[in-house]
Design a protein around this motif. Structure first.
Motif, short mmCIF file in Angstrom:
data_model
loop_
_atom_site.label_atom_id
_atom_site.label_comp_id
_atom_site.label_asym_id
_atom_site.label_seq_id
_atom_site.Cartn_x
_atom_site.Cartn_y
_atom_site.Cartn_z
N LEU A 210 0.83 -1.20 0.00
CA LEU A 210 0.00 0.00 0.00
C LEU A 210 0.86 1.25 0.00
CD1 LEU A 210 -2.64 1.53 0.14
CD2 LEU A 210 -2.74 1.03 2.60
N PHE A 211 1.96 1.22 0.71
CA PHE A 211 2.85 2.38 0.77
C PHE A 211 3.35 2.77 -0.62
CE2 PHE A 211 7.15 4.24 1.61
CZ PHE A 211 6.70 5.41 2.20
N GLU A 212 3.71 1.78 -1.42
CA GLU A 212 4.18 2.07 -2.77
C GLU A 212 3.06 2.65 -3.63
OE1 GLU A 212 7.24 2.18 -3.80
OE2 GLU A 212 7.75 1.66 -1.73
N MET A 213 1.83 2.22 -3.42
CA MET A 213 0.72 2.80 -4.16
C MET A 213 0.47 4.24 -3.74
SD MET A 213 -2.01 -0.33 -4.41
CE MET A 213 -1.54 -1.91 -5.14
N LEU A 214 0.62 4.54 -2.45
CA LEU A 214 0.48 5.92 -2.00
C LEU A 214 1.53 6.81 -2.65
CD1 LEU A 214 -0.15 5.33 1.82
CD2 LEU A 214 -1.84 5.89 0.07
N ARG A 215 2.72 6.28 -2.81
CA ARG A 215 3.78 7.06 -3.47
C ARG A 215 3.47 7.22 -4.96
NH1 ARG A 215 9.67 5.78 -1.01
NH2 ARG A 215 9.93 7.90 -1.73
N GLU A 216 2.91 6.17 -5.54
CA GLU A 216 2.54 6.24 -6.96
C GLU A 216 1.52 7.35 -7.20
OE1 GLU A 216 -0.10 3.51 -10.05
OE2 GLU A 216 1.02 2.52 -8.43
N PHE A 217 0.57 7.52 -6.26
CA PHE A 217 -0.45 8.54 -6.39
C PHE A 217 -0.04 9.87 -5.74
CE2 PHE A 217 -2.98 4.76 -7.21
CZ PHE A 217 -3.88 5.19 -8.18
N ASP A 218 1.21 9.94 -5.30
CA ASP A 218 1.76 11.17 -4.71
C ASP A 218 0.94 11.64 -3.52
OD1 ASP A 218 3.71 13.13 -4.55
OD2 ASP A 218 2.60 14.54 -5.81
N VAL A 219 0.58 10.70 -2.65
CA VAL A 219 -0.21 11.01 -1.45
C VAL A 219 0.74 11.37 -0.31
CG1 VAL A 219 -1.80 10.06 0.27
CG2 VAL A 219 -2.07 9.47 -2.15
N PRO A 220 0.58 12.55 0.30
CA PRO A 220 1.41 12.89 1.46
C PRO A 220 1.04 12.04 2.66
CG PRO A 220 -0.27 14.56 1.14
CD PRO A 220 -0.37 13.62 -0.04
N VAL A 221 1.97 11.90 3.60
CA VAL A 221 1.71 11.12 4.81
C VAL A 221 2.15 11.91 6.03
CG1 VAL A 221 2.01 8.90 3.63
CG2 VAL A 221 3.97 9.99 4.72
N THR A 222 1.62 11.53 7.16
CA THR A 222 2.09 12.04 8.44
C THR A 222 2.60 10.85 9.25
OG1 THR A 222 1.51 13.43 10.33
CG2 THR A 222 -0.16 11.88 9.56
N VAL A 223 3.01 11.08 10.48
CA VAL A 223 3.59 9.99 11.28
C VAL A 223 2.99 9.96 12.68
CG1 VAL A 223 5.79 9.89 10.06
CG2 VAL A 223 5.53 11.44 12.00
N GLY A 224 2.94 8.77 13.27
CA GLY A 224 2.45 8.63 14.63
C GLY A 224 2.97 7.37 15.28
N THR A 225 3.37 7.47 16.53
CA THR A 225 3.84 6.28 17.25
C THR A 225 2.67 5.42 17.73
OG1 THR A 225 3.86 7.38 19.41
CG2 THR A 225 5.89 7.50 18.09
N ASP A 226 1.50 6.02 17.87
CA ASP A 226 0.34 5.33 18.46
C ASP A 226 0.70 4.79 19.84
OD1 ASP A 226 -2.22 4.38 18.68
OD2 ASP A 226 -2.12 3.03 16.95
N ALA A 227 1.52 5.55 20.56
CA ALA A 227 1.98 5.12 21.88
C ALA A 227 0.88 5.31 22.92
CB ALA A 227 3.22 5.90 22.29
N HIS A 228 0.80 4.35 23.83
CA HIS A 228 -0.13 4.43 24.95
C HIS A 228 0.61 4.49 26.29
CE1 HIS A 228 -2.65 2.94 21.71
NE2 HIS A 228 -3.73 3.14 22.44
N ASP A 229 1.91 4.23 26.24
CA ASP A 229 2.73 4.20 27.45
C ASP A 229 4.01 4.98 27.18
OD1 ASP A 229 5.04 2.70 29.11
OD2 ASP A 229 3.13 2.45 30.16
N PRO A 230 4.54 5.71 28.18
CA PRO A 230 5.77 6.48 27.96
C PRO A 230 6.93 5.65 27.45
CG PRO A 230 4.75 7.13 30.04
CD PRO A 230 3.97 5.93 29.54
N SER A 231 7.01 4.38 27.87
CA SER A 231 8.12 3.53 27.47
C SER A 231 8.12 3.21 25.98
CB SER A 231 8.11 2.23 28.27
OG SER A 231 6.94 1.47 27.97
N GLU A 232 6.99 3.43 25.30
CA GLU A 232 6.88 3.10 23.88
C GLU A 232 7.37 4.21 22.97
OE1 GLU A 232 2.81 0.35 24.35
OE2 GLU A 232 2.68 2.48 23.81
N ILE A 233 7.45 5.42 23.48
CA ILE A 233 7.64 6.58 22.61
C ILE A 233 9.02 6.61 21.95
CG2 ILE A 233 7.76 9.10 22.54
CD1 ILE A 233 5.57 9.15 24.68
N ALA A 234 10.08 6.47 22.72
CA ALA A 234 11.44 6.65 22.19
C ALA A 234 11.75 5.66 21.07
CB ALA A 234 12.46 6.53 23.31
#
Length: 262
Positions: A210-234
């Motif tokens: 799917l990521f390659e198809m998003l690039r094919e269609f020139d779709v911008p993306v954002t980012v997220g850790t989806d963290a629920h606990d402080p230990s997950e963030i880093a």
């Protein structure tokens, strides 16, 4: 780098201050609290709200006051956001709430289809291949409807079914391409979600296909850790930094998106 998708004690995460402290230690420039929220009036969803606390529609003003206090103390930017469960039947209620609450940005997600949580393998045990393929098809139907609704700035973990062994690998090229086309025509952007990237399953949303198809269609993306606990963030933040660098992409900031288009 900023992390635009994490959770706090206002849904199923840790305390706001603990998450901010961990993000500062991880070297992030900003974080967005996108706590879960569901505004569906149906009895089953109201029961889930009471059990899991996905009721930011009732607590967002209190959380906003807490975020304002933290902004005065923290060395990073803090965004006031929401992650909402999407069901086409709830579009009017979702729209009304988002217009009233005026978050910095809104994330939309599909977690359930046909009354089943797509992250719960036990709910699909013993089902036939045809039935499982039908669940996947319904998931993508709802995901495309989410994108086309134009209610949200970000579409979360756009291939969430990949987390669930009975559903994993059932998505077709055409289903992925349909999502990519819808995103290309929408102001809604997908996220690179690291919520399962560092597990044994090593699942990154979106999957390579799917990521390659998003690039094919020139779709911008954002980012997220989806963290629920402080230990997950880093660890997840480091993964995302390396991912976008290796991919040669510059993620967009949801609060800076033009609401009339990308």
């Amino acid at each position: 780098m900023r992390d635009f998708h994490l959770h706090s004690n206002y849904s199923d995460g840790d305390f706001l201050s603990a998450m901010v402290d961990a993000a500062e230690v991880a070297g992030l420039e900003g974080i967005g609290f996108a706590d879960h929220c569901n505004v569906a009036p149906r009895e089953r969803m109201e029961t889930m709200r009471s059990v899991y606390g996905f009721n930011l529609d009732l607590t967002y003003e209190r959380r906003r006051r807490a975020i304002e206090r933290l902004r005065g103390e923290a060395s990073i930017e803090i965004y006031d956001a929401v992650e909402m469960d999407y069901d086409p039947r709830d579009e009017a209620a979702i729209r009304d709430f988002l217009e009233t609450a005026a978050f910095d940005y809104a994330i939309g997600s599909v977690h359930a289809v046909g009354g089943a949580n797509v992250q719960a393998p036990s709910q699909f045990a013993g089902r036939s291949d045809a039935d499982l393929d039908g669940v996947v098809a319904e998931y993508f139907d709802r995901l495309v409807a989410l994108v086309e609704s134009e209610l949200f700035d970000v579409a979360a973990h756009v291939d969430l079914i990949a987390r669930t062994p009975p559903l994993r690998g059932r998505a077709t090229d055409e289903q992925y391409r349909r999502v990519a086309r819808a995103l290309a025509d929408s102001r809604t952007v997908p996220e690179i979600n690291a919520g399962r990237a560092l597990t044994d399953a090593s699942i990154v949303h979106p999957a390579d296909q799917l990521f390659e198809m998003l690039r094919e269609f020139d779709v911008p993306v954002t980012v997220g850790t989806d963290a629920h606990d402080p230990s997950e963030i880093a660890g997840r933040a480091t993964f995302l930094r390396e991912f976008v660098e290796d991919a040669g992409i510059d993620p967009v900031d949801p609060p800076e998106l033009d609401r009339s288009g990308k």
